[in-house]
Design an enzyme around this catalytic site. Structure first.
Site, mmCIF file in Angstrom:
data_model
loop_
_atom_site.group_PDB
_atom_site.id
_atom_site.type_symbol
_atom_site.label_atom_id
_atom_site.label_comp_id
_atom_site.label_asym_id
_atom_site.label_seq_id
_atom_site.Cartn_x
_atom_site.Cartn_y
_atom_site.Cartn_z
ATOM 1 N N SER A 140 40.405 30.247 42.426
ATOM 2 C CA SER A 140 40.820 31.403 43.226
ATOM 3 C C SER A 140 40.315 31.304 44.668
ATOM 4 O O SER A 140 40.695 30.398 45.392
ATOM 5 C CB SER A 140 40.353 32.686 42.528
ATOM 6 N N ASP A 266 50.696 34.207 36.780
ATOM 7 C CA ASP A 266 49.502 34.705 37.461
ATOM 8 C C ASP A 266 49.912 35.895 38.331
ATOM 9 O O ASP A 266 50.584 35.728 39.354
ATOM 10 C CB ASP A 266 48.897 33.593 38.318
ATOM 11 N N HIS A 295 45.534 34.394 35.531
ATOM 12 C CA HIS A 295 44.631 34.028 36.622
ATOM 13 C C HIS A 295 43.376 33.409 36.032
ATOM 14 O O HIS A 295 42.518 34.103 35.492
ATOM 15 C CB HIS A 295 44.279 35.250 37.467
#
Length: 322
Positions: A140, A266, A295
């Site tokens: 991320s 996601d 995610h």
């Protein structure tokens, strides 16, 4: 390079993006022995580094970067560290400024484009005179930092052999807009609560730079980036921060073998976060878009997540091709 066809196919339950994301964040556990080292940064602040080692003496190391409000003991970081340790590679899990359990010293902290701290870690690892091969893996926010670092400079050390970025919001404006939608309200509010609580602590130390009234004005994550992230790190506002820190604009100039793994389900990612054109035009950039995974929720067998196994496979394949 052409887009890589993904083989990830989880059990029925974890084909749901929300379930896989939440399960991975709240229920996964990884047992890993780590040793902490405090690294003093050029500006006088510090980072805490959590090291783990392979059983055999190794000249390879992987640097692992966490996501927003994460830290070096989160299972999505330690899971990768353990897998690489088991395969002869040392690992250092980086805690971004203020994320190790100890407040950092400066008004600034960390953000999606803060490549200077990654550069400091790499410089430190090289100074140990132990590692001939360095690999990078981020999740991320940490994944965006890695891509930006690799693409914004021409002097990436030759010891940095390969990188993997997972669930990467490479177009920050789009991801910010996605996080503000109703489907992501739970995540949005959780992130905002943690960030604002930590900002209240920082305000007590830096009352001349941040007022209580300014903190009270924060209703959304974008507000947080307007009030704090942008101002503390030299940007005009949240929009300027998103524009300058997005790694999407740097993908064409990456010259280190790099794999991006972004799941199609996601909910944090906007359409721009699937850089097909960029991957097709850069022979060093590989893009894999599994249908499932949410995610950072690539749940697989034996508590080894798919993205972690793919990172190991990718790095091995890049080394064997040289």
């Amino acid at each position: 390079m052409p887009v890589i066809e993904s083989t990830y196919n989880p059990s029925f339950l974890f084909k749901n993006g929300f379930i896989s994301t939440v399960y991975s964040g709240l229920f996964r556990q990884v047992s890993l022995k780590q040793e902490r080292e405090r690294l003093t940064l050029p500006d006088g602040d510090f980072l805490d580094l959590d090291w783990s080692f392979s059983k055999e003496q190794s000249n390879q190391v992987i640097i692992l970067l966490h996501g927003l409000e994460g830290h070096g003991q989160r299972p999505y970081v330690t899971g990768a560290a353990k897998l690489f340790n088991d395969n002869g590679v040392d690992a250092v899990c980086v805690n971004f400024r203020g994320c190790s359990g100890a407040d950092n010293l400066k008004y600034r902290s960390y953000h999606s484009g803060a490549t200077d701290d990654l550069e400091a870690v790499i410089t430190h690892v090289l100074s140990l005179k132990k590692y001939h091969s360095i690999y990078l893996k981020g999740i991320s926010l940490g994944a965006n930092i890695i891509l930006k670092y690799l693409g914004e400079r021409s002097d990436v050390p030759e010891e940095v052999k390969a990188a993997v970025s997972v669930s990467v919001p490479c177009y920050l404006q789009g991801s910010a807009e996605e996080l503000h939608t109703l489907k992501n309200r739970l995540y949005h509010d959780r992130f905002k609560k943690h960030l604002v609580n930590r900002l209240k602590i920082k305000q007590k130390q830096f009352q001349d730079q941040l007022s209580i009234e300014a903190i009270k004005s924060i209703k959304t994550l974008t507000d947080f980036d307007d009030v704090y992230t942008s101002k503390a790190h030299g940007f005009k506002d949240a929009s300027d921060y998103y524009t300058k820190s997005s790694s999407l604009q740097f993908l064409n100039t990456i010259n280190t073998p790099t794999l991006i793994i972004n799941a199609l389900n996601d909910s944090f990612l906007s359409p721009e976060c699937y850089p097909v054109k960029e991957a097709q035009n850069n022979p060093k950039l590989y893009l894999e878009m599994p249908k499932y995974g949410g995610h950072s929720g690539f749940i697989d067998k034996n508590n080894n997540y798919y993205n972690e196994k793919r990172a190991l496979e990718f790095i091995k394949s890049m080394l064997s091709n040289k």
